[in-house]
Scaffold this active site. Structure first.
Site, PDB file in Angstrom:
ATOM      1  N   ARG A   1      -0.027  61.450  47.427  1.00 47.60           N
ATOM      2  CA  ARG A   1      -0.527  60.511  48.449  1.00 47.60           C
ATOM      3  C   ARG A   1      -1.930  60.891  48.916  1.00 47.60           C
ATOM      4  NH1 ARG A   1       1.079  60.568  54.383  1.00 47.60           N
ATOM      5  NH2 ARG A   1       0.125  58.667  55.232  1.00 47.60           N
TER       6      ARG A   1
ATOM      7  N   HIS B   1      -5.198  58.418  48.466  1.00 44.59           N
ATOM      8  CA  HIS B   1      -5.917  57.900  49.619  1.00 44.59           C
ATOM      9  C   HIS B   1      -7.374  58.337  49.625  1.00 44.59           C
ATOM     10  CE1 HIS B   1      -2.430  56.472  52.370  1.00 44.59           C
ATOM     11  NE2 HIS B   1      -2.137  56.300  51.090  1.00 44.59           N
TER      12      HIS B   1
ATOM     13  N   HIS C   1       6.114  55.361  43.224  1.00 43.10           N
ATOM     14  CA  HIS C   1       7.031  55.363  44.370  1.00 43.10           C
ATOM     15  C   HIS C   1       8.390  55.924  43.994  1.00 43.10           C
ATOM     16  CE1 HIS C   1       4.518  52.202  46.661  1.00 43.10           C
ATOM     17  NE2 HIS C   1       4.380  53.381  47.235  1.00 43.10           N
TER      18      HIS C   1
ATOM     19  N   TRP D   1      12.357  55.426  48.063  1.00 45.17           N
ATOM     20  CA  TRP D   1      12.511  54.282  47.168  1.00 45.17           C
ATOM     21  C   TRP D   1      13.600  54.540  46.123  1.00 45.17           C
ATOM     22  CZ3 TRP D   1       7.975  55.428  49.503  1.00 45.17           C
ATOM     23  CH2 TRP D   1       7.176  54.391  49.997  1.00 45.17           C
TER      24      TRP D   1
ATOM     25  N   ASP E   1       6.905  45.867  46.829  1.00 44.42           N
ATOM     26  CA  ASP E   1       7.764  46.261  45.705  1.00 44.42           C
ATOM     27  C   ASP E   1       8.406  45.021  45.076  1.00 44.42           C
ATOM     28  OD1 ASP E   1       7.491  49.158  46.224  1.00 44.42           O
ATOM     29  OD2 ASP E   1       8.659  48.737  48.021  1.00 44.42           O
TER      30      ASP E   1
END
Length: 345
Positions: A45, A49, A192, A240, A269
């Site tokens: 992540r 980002h 995910h 997820w 999603d």
């Protein structure tokens, strides 16, 4: 007599060899650390980002954004979409101190690729040599990418900051701006399979930190690693997939498995199997982990290089680093020294 030019070359080779040794060692240390701490998702992540504010319409650096280490600085690290990522930066600070020659931009992207590998995913063919921005003045403004906030990072839920009327349009607005196609969007979404959302960060779920509010699959006793070993890092949140520390194609099994109230499935999603163009790739990756891994490695590499300025201009790989270290050893042993000297005489 050997000229000053040869001395300069020799010094340059020595500096390059030292730097490459540091990169190789840093990567090995990161692999061990990430495996031990079970911090794969937050490392991915953080890198995404840092890269994800890239805008291909802007031709100047660092204004174009991308993988340049700007997320290390305020105000970017304090953007709402980056909530909790200070934890990932703090994980990396000892590595930056130990290997100062490794730039922040490289370290962040290296940790992400290592996290994918540790979790059982593909080995991403990474390139290094990224230049760091100097300070927070290089952080993109929150609305600079045509979104309401967060410098163009994607939203999980409507209303979408880019003004899109639906999730599929939002995904295309965000990722087309970075230069991705539909296959790349779906492949990157497949990451995910790792990680969770938290009430304390994105606020998109009701599950917070720790076992007390964890979902069925995010408690500290859940077997989620690819090797079945115990450990989840920090418990809590909502994932997820059931095995959210394992990188595989289980994210794409949603249609086969059906809805599960203990798992996340956001509108972004859902768009991947309802939009006709996205659905082609969603089903392809559901049917073949190999196809997913191939597409994902390609998209991850692309994401990791968005907006990056490299030194040397072509960057370098760690396979090249090993070869150059061997070459430097040969020079030190005398092989090739006469040739270099003759070039400079």
């Amino acid at each position: 007599q050997v000229s000053r030019g040869l001395v300069g070359k020799a010094r340059g080779l020595a500096v390059m060899a030292t730097a490459m040794e540091a990169y190789v060692a840093c990567r090995q240390d990161l692999l061990s650390f990430i495996d031990r701490e079970n911090c794969m998702p937050i490392m991915v992540r953080l890198a995404w980002h840092d890269s994800g504010n890239y805008d291909k319409r802007i031709t100047t650096w660092p204004e174009c954004g991308g993988a340049n280490g700007s997320i290390v600085h305020k105000p970017e690290i304090d953007f709402g979409a980056n909530a909790g990522l200070i934890k990932a930066l703090n994980y990396l600070r000892p590595f930056k101190a130990k290997y100062p020659v490794v730039t922040w931009a490289d370290l962040i992207q290296m940790a992400s690729a290592c996290a994918i590998e540790v979790a059982g995913g593909p080995k991403v063919p990474m390139r290094y040599g990224r230049v760091d921005v100097k300070d927070g003045s290089a952080c993109p403004a929150p609305t600079s990418r045509g979104t309401a906030d967060n410098a163009g990072l994607p939203d999980a839920l409507p209303p979408f900051g880019c003004g899109a009327p639906d999730a599929a349009t939002h995904l295309r607005n965000i990722f087309y701006r970075m230069g991705f196609n539909d296959e790349g969007i779906v492949a990157l979404s497949g990451a995910h399979t790792l990680g969770r959302a938290f009430k304390d960060r994105s606020g998109t779920v009701e599950n917070g930190y720790g076992d007390a509010t964890a979902s069925k699959y995010t408690k500290s006793t859940c077997p989620v690693r690819m090797d079945g070993a115990p450990g989840v890092g920090m418990s809590g949140g909502k994932a997820w997939t059931k095995n959210w520390l394992t990188f595989d194609n289980s994210y794409f099994q949603f249609l086969k498995n059906g809805p599960d109230p203990d798992l996340i499935w956001f509108p972004t999603d859902e768009a991947l199997h309802k939009d006709a163009q996205f659905k082609v790739y969603f089903e392809k990756f559901a049917d073949s982990k190999e196809a997913f891994f191939e597409a994902y490695a390609r998209a991850h590499k692309q994401l990791s290089e968005l907006g990056s300025q490299f030194v040397p201009a072509q960057g370098f790989t760690l396979d090249q680093a090993a070869s150059k270290l061997e070459a430097q050893a040969a020079v030190a042993a005398g092989d090739g020294v006469d040739w270099l000297a003759q070039e400079e005489l």
